[in-house]
Write an enzyme that holds these catalytic residues in place. Structure first.
Site, PDB file in Angstrom:
ATOM      1  N   ASP A  10       0.892  -1.167   0.000  1.00  0.00           N
ATOM      2  CA  ASP A  10       0.000   0.000   0.000  1.00  0.00           C
ATOM      3  C   ASP A  10       0.925   1.209   0.000  1.00  0.00           C
ATOM      4  O   ASP A  10       1.654   1.446   0.965  1.00  0.00           O
ATOM      5  CB  ASP A  10      -0.862  -0.068   1.268  1.00  0.00           C
ATOM      6  N   ASP A  51      -6.636  -0.605  -1.571  1.00  0.00           N
ATOM      7  CA  ASP A  51      -5.534   0.363  -1.675  1.00  0.00           C
ATOM      8  C   ASP A  51      -4.177  -0.323  -1.816  1.00  0.00           C
ATOM      9  O   ASP A  51      -3.138   0.323  -1.656  1.00  0.00           O
ATOM     10  CB  ASP A  51      -5.538   1.320  -0.478  1.00  0.00           C
ATOM     11  N   ASP A  52      -4.185  -1.623  -2.142  1.00  0.00           N
ATOM     12  CA  ASP A  52      -2.920  -2.358  -2.247  1.00  0.00           C
ATOM     13  C   ASP A  52      -2.578  -2.650  -3.701  1.00  0.00           C
ATOM     14  O   ASP A  52      -3.395  -3.185  -4.451  1.00  0.00           O
ATOM     15  CB  ASP A  52      -3.007  -3.652  -1.446  1.00  0.00           C
ATOM     16  N   TYR A 227       0.628  -0.236  14.859  1.00  0.00           N
ATOM     17  CA  TYR A 227      -0.287  -0.379  13.724  1.00  0.00           C
ATOM     18  C   TYR A 227       0.117   0.550  12.598  1.00  0.00           C
ATOM     19  O   TYR A 227       0.253   1.750  12.784  1.00  0.00           O
ATOM     20  CB  TYR A 227      -1.716  -0.067  14.147  1.00  0.00           C
ATOM     21  N   LYS A 230      -3.324  -2.709   7.734  1.00  0.00           N
ATOM     22  CA  LYS A 230      -3.496  -4.158   7.780  1.00  0.00           C
ATOM     23  C   LYS A 230      -2.583  -4.789   6.729  1.00  0.00           C
ATOM     24  O   LYS A 230      -2.134  -4.135   5.794  1.00  0.00           O
ATOM     25  CB  LYS A 230      -4.978  -4.462   7.503  1.00  0.00           C
TER      26      LYS A 230
END
Ligand code: 13P
Ligand code: 13P
Ligand code: MG
Ligand code: MG
Ligand code: MG
Ligand code: MG
Ligand code: MG
EC number: 3.1.3.11
Length: 372
Positions: A10, A51-52, A227, A230
């Site tokens: 991403d 979004d990857d 974080y 993901k």
């Protein structure tokens, strides 16, 4: 031998975390075409899920090859620049390091790589997911390679009857183990049923001695210590001729099973198999999407893709996904929609514990269980 590599990152979302901008897609495809012209790659296709951005590449350098990984890293730096120029969200989000050294291990991008001798016909499926974690492949892989109610070939194809070996990673302790299935099905399920920690990394045919599967197993939060989005894993599955047929490989996704991810990486939500056109998680940053790109690999070339979930026979699971999503969403901040405390990707808990420490008092004695 040919190597099929999917390397993904991403590098910026359009809008929020929902898609890759078309300018980034065309820059990536241009770079891949140039790399084919320069003979670094046999073939290369840019693809995306949410979004990857995924670089799907064939080449002869093997897995973990410095030249292929550094090429991918450079493409991601380039798309990050575009994201910055357009003010896209989280430009360079998954690039956790400043400098490339040797390969992508621990640098943020995810990758699945599989080296094999091309069969006379080599059908493969590249699965790309967004808004979920690498363990999200556990359930469908179990069904494809170990569940005869999913895969008829396990019962009626002599080349599949002996079963498959599963390589499982323990992402917390950095260990791995091989399970011999069907003999060790129950042992394996004890582990892979906890997909936040135990993740299937590869699967091999016991009859053909061929590797059939490679998944990306990097956990971003374990790399970054916090974080940073993901993982949004990818997976390669080879099909047919002693491996599950294409339809057996897709069938597990006809069930809206849930996985960790979705909003802020911190919720259980159902997996929605979609066409490339619909691979844009928006509602509550979900539900997590999976696309399946089918290729025939021929003399190292990627013949395809076919957008395999662009198929009305998956309409029903998409409807089921929406129902499950409605149901889970109504739990708001309660489990099992919200992940258990130890799996939350980010949390206010540490700060709350500190701030409220003084205010906690002992329970009234009448409420405390009597000592035994
Ligand atoms: P193979 O031709 O790969 O053996 O599989 C049969 C098939 O396609 C059934 O769906
Ligand atoms: P991504 O990993 O897809 O960027 O998702 C981040 C997030 O927190 C979505 O709510
Ligand atoms: Mg993002
Ligand atoms: Mg993503
Ligand atoms: Mg991500
Ligand atoms: Mg046939
Ligand atoms: Mg056939």
């Amino acid at each position: 031998m040919v190597t099929l590599s999917i390397i993904k990152a991403d590098t910026g979302g359009f809008v929020g975390h929902s898609a890759v901008h078309p300018d980034m897609m065309s820059a990536a495809q241009d770079a891949l075409s140039t790399a084919v012209g320069d003979r670094l790659l046999l073939d290369g296709k840019a693809a995306s899920c949410g979004d990857d951005l995924s670089l799907i590449m064939t080449h002869e350098h093997g897995a973990d090859a410095e030249e292929v990984h550094s090429f991918a890293w450079d493409v991601f730096l380039q798309t990050t620049e575009i994201a910055k120029r357009l003010g896209l969200y989280g430009a360079g989000q998954d690039l956790l390091s400043d400098a490339f050294s040797g390969n992508l291990r621990g640098m943020g991008p995810g990758y699945a790589e599989l080296e094999f001798t091309e069969r006379p016909s080599e059908p493969v499926v590249c699965f790309l997911a967004d808004k979920t974690e690498p363990g999200a492949w556990n359930l469908p892989l179990y069904k494809m390679f170990a569940d005869p109610f999913n895969t008829a070939g396990l019962v009626i194809d002599a080349k599949m009857h002996a079963g498959f070996q599963f390589e499982v990673y323990d992402l917390y302790e950095e260990k791995r183990i091989w399970f011999d299935c069907p003999r060790e099905l129950y042992e394996m399920l004890m582990f892979i049923g906890a997909p936040a920690r135990y993740v299937i990394h590869s699967v091999e045919s016991k009859t053909l001695h061929e590797q059939a599967v490679a998944t990306s197993t990097q956990r971003l939060s374990l790399i970054a210590g916090k974080y940073v989005g993901k993982d949004d894993p990818v997976m390669i599955v080879r099909c047919q001729s002693g491996l599950p047929a294409l339809g057996e490989v897709l069938e597990p996704f006809a069930f809206a099973y849930t996985a960790g991810g979705c909003m802020r990486g911190s919720h259980h939500a159902p997996m929605m198999p979609v066409s490339v056109a619909d691979a844009h998680p928006a509602r509550f940053d979900g539900p997590p999407r999976v696309v399946a790109l089918g290729f025939q690999i021929h003399e190292g070339k990627l013949i395809g893709p076919r957008d395999l979930f662009d198929d009305p026979s998956f309409d029903r699971v998409r409807a089921q996904t929406n129902e499950v999503m409605d149901y889970l969403r109504r739990h708001g901040p309660f489990e099992p929609h919200r992940l258990p405390l130890e799996d939350l990707e980010y949390t206010t808990m540490a700060e709350l514990e500190k701030r409220l420490a003084e205010r906690w008092q002992a329970m009234p004695e009448a409420a405390v269980p009597a000592p035994r």
